[in-house]
Design an enzyme around this catalytic site. Structure first.
Site, short mmCIF file in Angstrom:
data_model
loop_
_atom_site.label_atom_id
_atom_site.label_comp_id
_atom_site.label_asym_id
_atom_site.label_seq_id
_atom_site.Cartn_x
_atom_site.Cartn_y
_atom_site.Cartn_z
CD GLU A 113 86.89 58.06 8.11
OE1 GLU A 113 87.20 57.63 9.22
OE2 GLU A 113 85.77 58.53 7.84
CG HIS A 239 89.09 64.71 13.91
ND1 HIS A 239 89.48 65.38 12.77
CD2 HIS A 239 88.39 63.63 13.49
CE1 HIS A 239 89.01 64.74 11.71
NE2 HIS A 239 88.35 63.67 12.11
NE ARG A 287 90.74 60.42 13.14
CZ ARG A 287 89.50 60.14 13.36
NH1 ARG A 287 89.04 60.12 14.58
NH2 ARG A 287 88.70 59.88 12.36
CG HIS A 349 87.19 63.36 17.41
ND1 HIS A 349 86.05 63.99 16.95
CD2 HIS A 349 87.25 62.16 16.78
CE1 HIS A 349 85.46 63.19 16.06
NE2 HIS A 349 86.16 62.07 15.96
NE ARG A 384 88.13 56.84 17.60
CZ ARG A 384 87.37 57.43 16.66
NH1 ARG A 384 86.52 56.72 15.94
NH2 ARG A 384 87.43 58.72 16.46
P1 FAD Z 1 76.95 58.95 22.41
O1 FAD Z 1 76.51 58.76 21.03
O2 FAD Z 1 77.71 60.15 22.74
O3 FAD Z 1 75.67 58.88 23.33
C1 FAD Z 1 75.79 59.14 24.72
C2 FAD Z 1 74.39 59.23 25.29
O4 FAD Z 1 74.46 59.25 26.72
C3 FAD Z 1 73.66 60.50 24.90
O5 FAD Z 1 72.32 60.16 24.66
C4 FAD Z 1 73.76 61.37 26.16
O6 FAD Z 1 72.73 62.32 26.30
C5 FAD Z 1 73.66 60.31 27.22
N1 FAD Z 1 74.20 60.68 28.52
C6 FAD Z 1 75.43 61.18 28.84
N2 FAD Z 1 75.53 61.34 30.17
C7 FAD Z 1 74.34 60.93 30.70
C8 FAD Z 1 73.82 60.86 32.00
N3 FAD Z 1 74.53 61.25 33.07
N4 FAD Z 1 72.56 60.39 32.18
C9 FAD Z 1 71.80 60.03 31.13
N5 FAD Z 1 72.25 60.07 29.85
C10 FAD Z 1 73.51 60.51 29.66
N6 FAD Z 1 83.16 57.56 15.17
C11 FAD Z 1 83.18 56.73 14.11
O7 FAD Z 1 83.38 55.51 14.26
N7 FAD Z 1 82.95 57.24 12.86
C12 FAD Z 1 82.72 58.55 12.63
O8 FAD Z 1 82.50 58.95 11.50
C13 FAD Z 1 82.72 59.43 13.74
N8 FAD Z 1 82.53 60.76 13.56
C14 FAD Z 1 82.44 61.56 14.66
C15 FAD Z 1 82.13 62.91 14.50
C16 FAD Z 1 81.97 63.73 15.59
C17 FAD Z 1 81.64 65.19 15.40
C18 FAD Z 1 82.13 63.20 16.89
C19 FAD Z 1 81.95 64.06 18.10
C20 FAD Z 1 82.45 61.86 17.07
C21 FAD Z 1 82.60 61.04 15.97
N9 FAD Z 1 82.91 59.69 16.10
C22 FAD Z 1 82.93 58.88 15.01
C23 FAD Z 1 82.94 59.09 17.43
C24 FAD Z 1 81.59 58.43 17.69
O9 FAD Z 1 80.57 59.24 17.15
C25 FAD Z 1 81.31 58.21 19.15
O10 FAD Z 1 82.41 57.60 19.77
C26 FAD Z 1 80.08 57.32 19.32
O11 FAD Z 1 78.99 57.90 18.65
C27 FAD Z 1 79.77 57.14 20.77
O12 FAD Z 1 78.55 56.48 20.87
P2 FAD Z 1 77.96 56.23 22.31
O13 FAD Z 1 76.64 55.57 22.12
O14 FAD Z 1 78.96 55.58 23.16
O15 FAD Z 1 77.79 57.69 22.93
C1 SIN Z 2 85.62 61.74 10.75
O1 SIN Z 2 84.64 61.69 10.02
O2 SIN Z 2 86.70 62.24 10.44
C2 SIN Z 2 85.50 61.16 12.12
C3 SIN Z 2 85.70 59.73 12.05
C4 SIN Z 2 85.97 59.17 13.42
O3 SIN Z 2 86.01 59.89 14.41
O4 SIN Z 2 86.19 57.96 13.48
#
Ligand code: FAD
Ligand code: SIN
Length: 533
Positions: A113, A239, A287, A349, A384
């Site tokens: 990537e 993104h 990005r 994003h 990032r």
């Molecule tokens: P999340 O996975 O967002 O989980 C947050 C949790 O907190 C959820 O369960 C939510 O319901 C809960 N929550 C929120 N507020 C509250 C509240 N007030 N009370 C109780 N629960 C709450 N990153 C990469 O490294 N590689 C990738 O390929 C990639 N692709 C992506 C594609 C997309 C479409 C998106 C949106 C992001 C992508 N990212 C990627 C970024 C990455 O997915 C996120 O940064 C990462 O998943 C965040 O994980 P997390 O556990 O911190 O939060």
């Molecule tokens: C993507 O698959 O392009 C998202 C990867 C990322 O957010 O790190």
């Protein structure tokens, strides 16, 4: 029904919350609260994968170098070294818990990537997050020490100001959280010795975002209200390639960067490959560079979107490696990506800033730990590197579990203080629900228009003035309206939007993801610091 008390409270069930829960359960009883369905998280939609040094010919130094280069002078190098070097072990741990990643000739298949000089993205086709979330939830089901409650929204952290602090240490300390239980329709206290905030990001602050609706900045807003330090919110990552849909209702469908890694090219409306003139890495520049170049094409050519063209690539390989994108485009949008270009635009994003923490995931409030997108660890700096966020989440979730062990061992028998019940006197069912909806869309529209990829003092000032008015109105609703997820989220969206503008106005230079026409250059002296509020 939410438990009366826990050793450890986890807020959020994405990759950070679930990884932490599995590890911390060795040291005490864990309660996980999550706002909606257990799988609903940014994690579940992650496509590209997890960056880690797993392949021959790659090296930790190379991954460290790429991360620091993308971060535009603001990465904390000791944190980068920790995350990159602990990463491969965490990928193996995910595999032990049951996550399956794509393979080629019996080894992990590694994608590439933007900003990476090597193929190092561990993935499960183009649905990596879904697979990781599935595996973690399955592993959790088997764990007797962990309870998980859906439809339970953390409203505020419990700190010294809620309890009798006479006998308490002077530092601010967290004792759990007040949680809104949707089924019971009321807010109750969930006291805990250690609280991990893993509530994800804040993409919903902008109109166009790849994020799911849970991403309303709740964790940052709650921590700020509790007095924690927050940093670097000006660095929202757009993104470059979300699907362009003029009449879209929900989140923007992501077109993974891995497609550009596989050879996809960006074209403008005249069919020119504009990235050739922008950066030596062309479509695989970092990005911020690609998103700005697309924004520039839109402005100079007066076009709504650019095109991502994959029609020159091997169609069978595309269908095999990107099945989710191929079928979604074909079935829901009538686009055949192996034959025709895909219309794409940048969309909000990933939030690089967040709740400031140390290398053990400890925030500036005692016993409040943070991991995942809500945290500002110092890994990402001003931008990032692709696929470094899932990596950071697993590494910091594990570190938070170790910190939890230390905290629980240091205070094994200390009783928790008496926590008062939530005071909702004076609130009633407000019939003006339409005002809440209106404020949400006003915030999201003004952030899109005034606090987007390219900023200026004038736009930031305007955004700040309007947000000041909205936050006063929202506080008024908050005080008199019966609690609901909508009012909780509106309050948080308004507060984090204001914090983002405050951070952006403090950074008087252009660095990484923060570009402003009033200060187009780097400030090599004053700019090399976090924006802490
Ligand atoms: P999340 O996975 O967002 O989980 C947050 C949790 O907190 C959820 O369960 C939510 O319901 C809960 N929550 C929120 N507020 C509250 C509240 N007030 N009370 C109780 N629960 C709450 N990153 C990469 O490294 N590689 C990738 O390929 C990639 N692709 C992506 C594609 C997309 C479409 C998106 C949106 C992001 C992508 N990212 C990627 C970024 C990455 O997915 C996120 O940064 C990462 O998943 C965040 O994980 P997390 O556990 O911190 O939060
Ligand atoms: C993507 O698959 O392009 C998202 C990867 C990322 O957010 O790190």
């Amino acid at each position: 029904m939410i438990a009366e008390t826990a050793d450890v409270l986890v807020i959020g069930s994405g990759i950070a919350g679930l990884t932490f829960a599995l590890e911390a359960a060795q040291f005490g009883r864990v309660v996980v609260v999550t706002k909606k369905d257990r799988a609903e998280s940014a994690t579940n939609y992650a496509q590209g994968g997890i960056a880690a040094v797993m392949g021959e010919g790659d090296s930790l130094d190379s991954h460290i170098h790429d991360t620091v280069e993308a971060g535009a002078g603001l990465c904390k190098e000791e944190i980068v070294k920790i995350v990159v070097s602990e990463g491969p072990g965490k990928i193996r741990r995910l595999m032990e818990w049951g996550a399956e990643f794509s393979e080629e000739d019996g080894s992990l298949a590694l994608g590439r990537e933007g900003g990476h000089s090597m193929h190092r993205i561990v993935h499960h086709a183009d649905a990596t997050g879904h697979e990781v979330e599935r595996a973690l939830l399955d592993a959790l089901k088997r764990h007797p020490q962990v309870e998980l409650w859906e439809n339970a929204t953390a409203v505020d952290l419990i700190t010294d100001r809620h309890v009798d602090i006479d006998a308490r240490p002077r530092n601010k300390r967290c004792y759990g959280a007040y949680v809104y239980d949707l089924e019971m329709g009321r807010i109750r206290a969930v006291p805990a010795r250690v609280t991990l905030l893993a509530s994800g990001g804040m993409g919903m602050v902008w109109k166009n975002t790849t994020n799911p609706t849970i991403a309303t900045g709740d964790g940052v807003a709650m921590s700020w209200r509790a007095g924690a330090r927050i940093a670097n919110l000006e660095f929202m990552q757009f993104h470059p390639t979300a699907l362009y849909e003029p009449d879209r209702k929900g989140r923007a469908f992501l077109i993974t960067e891995a497609l550009r890694g596989a050879g996809g090219i960006l074209l403008n409306d005249s069919g020119e490959r504009f990235m050739e003139d922008v950066h030596p890495r062309k479509e695989l520049a970092s990005r911020d560079i690609v998103a700005r170049a697309i924004d520039m094409q839109r402005k100079t050519h007066g076009i709504e979107h650019v095109w991502l063209d994959c029609s020159h690539l091997n169609p069978d390989k595309l269908r095999k490696e990107f099945p989710t994108i191929y079928t979604t485009l074909r079935d829901e949008h009538g686009i055949n990506m192996v034959r025709e270009p895909i219309p794409v635009v940048p969309a909000a994003h990933y939030q690089c800033g967040g709740v400031l923490c140390d290398e053990n995931a400890h925030s500036t409030i005692d016993n409040l730990l943070v991991a995942g997108e809500v945290a500002c660890t110092g890994l990402h700096g001003a931008n990032r590197l692709a696929s470094n966020s899932l990596l950071e989440a697993v590494v910091f979730a594990s570190r938070a579990a170790e910190e939890t062990k230390r905290i629980l061992e240091a205070t094994p028998k200390e009783p928790l203080p008496q926590i008062p019940v939530w005071n909702d006197s004076g609130t009633y069912d407000d019939e003006e629900f339409v005002l809440i909806r209106h404020d949400v869309s006003e915030i999201r529209n003004l952030m899109e228009d005034y606090v987007g990829i390219i900023r200026s003092d004038l736009r930031l000032e305007r955004a700040g003035r309007r947000l000041a008015i909205i936050t006063v109105e929202v506080e008024d609703y908050w005080r008199r309206t019966t609690v609901s997820n909508e009012i909780i989220e509106l309050r948080n969206l308004a507060q984090v939007a204001r914090m983002i503008v405050k951070c952006a106005r403090q950074r008087r230079e252009s660095r990484g993801l923060h570009t402003t026409t009033d200060y187009p250059d780097l400030d090599p002296v004053l700019g090399v610091r976090d924006t802490v509020i």
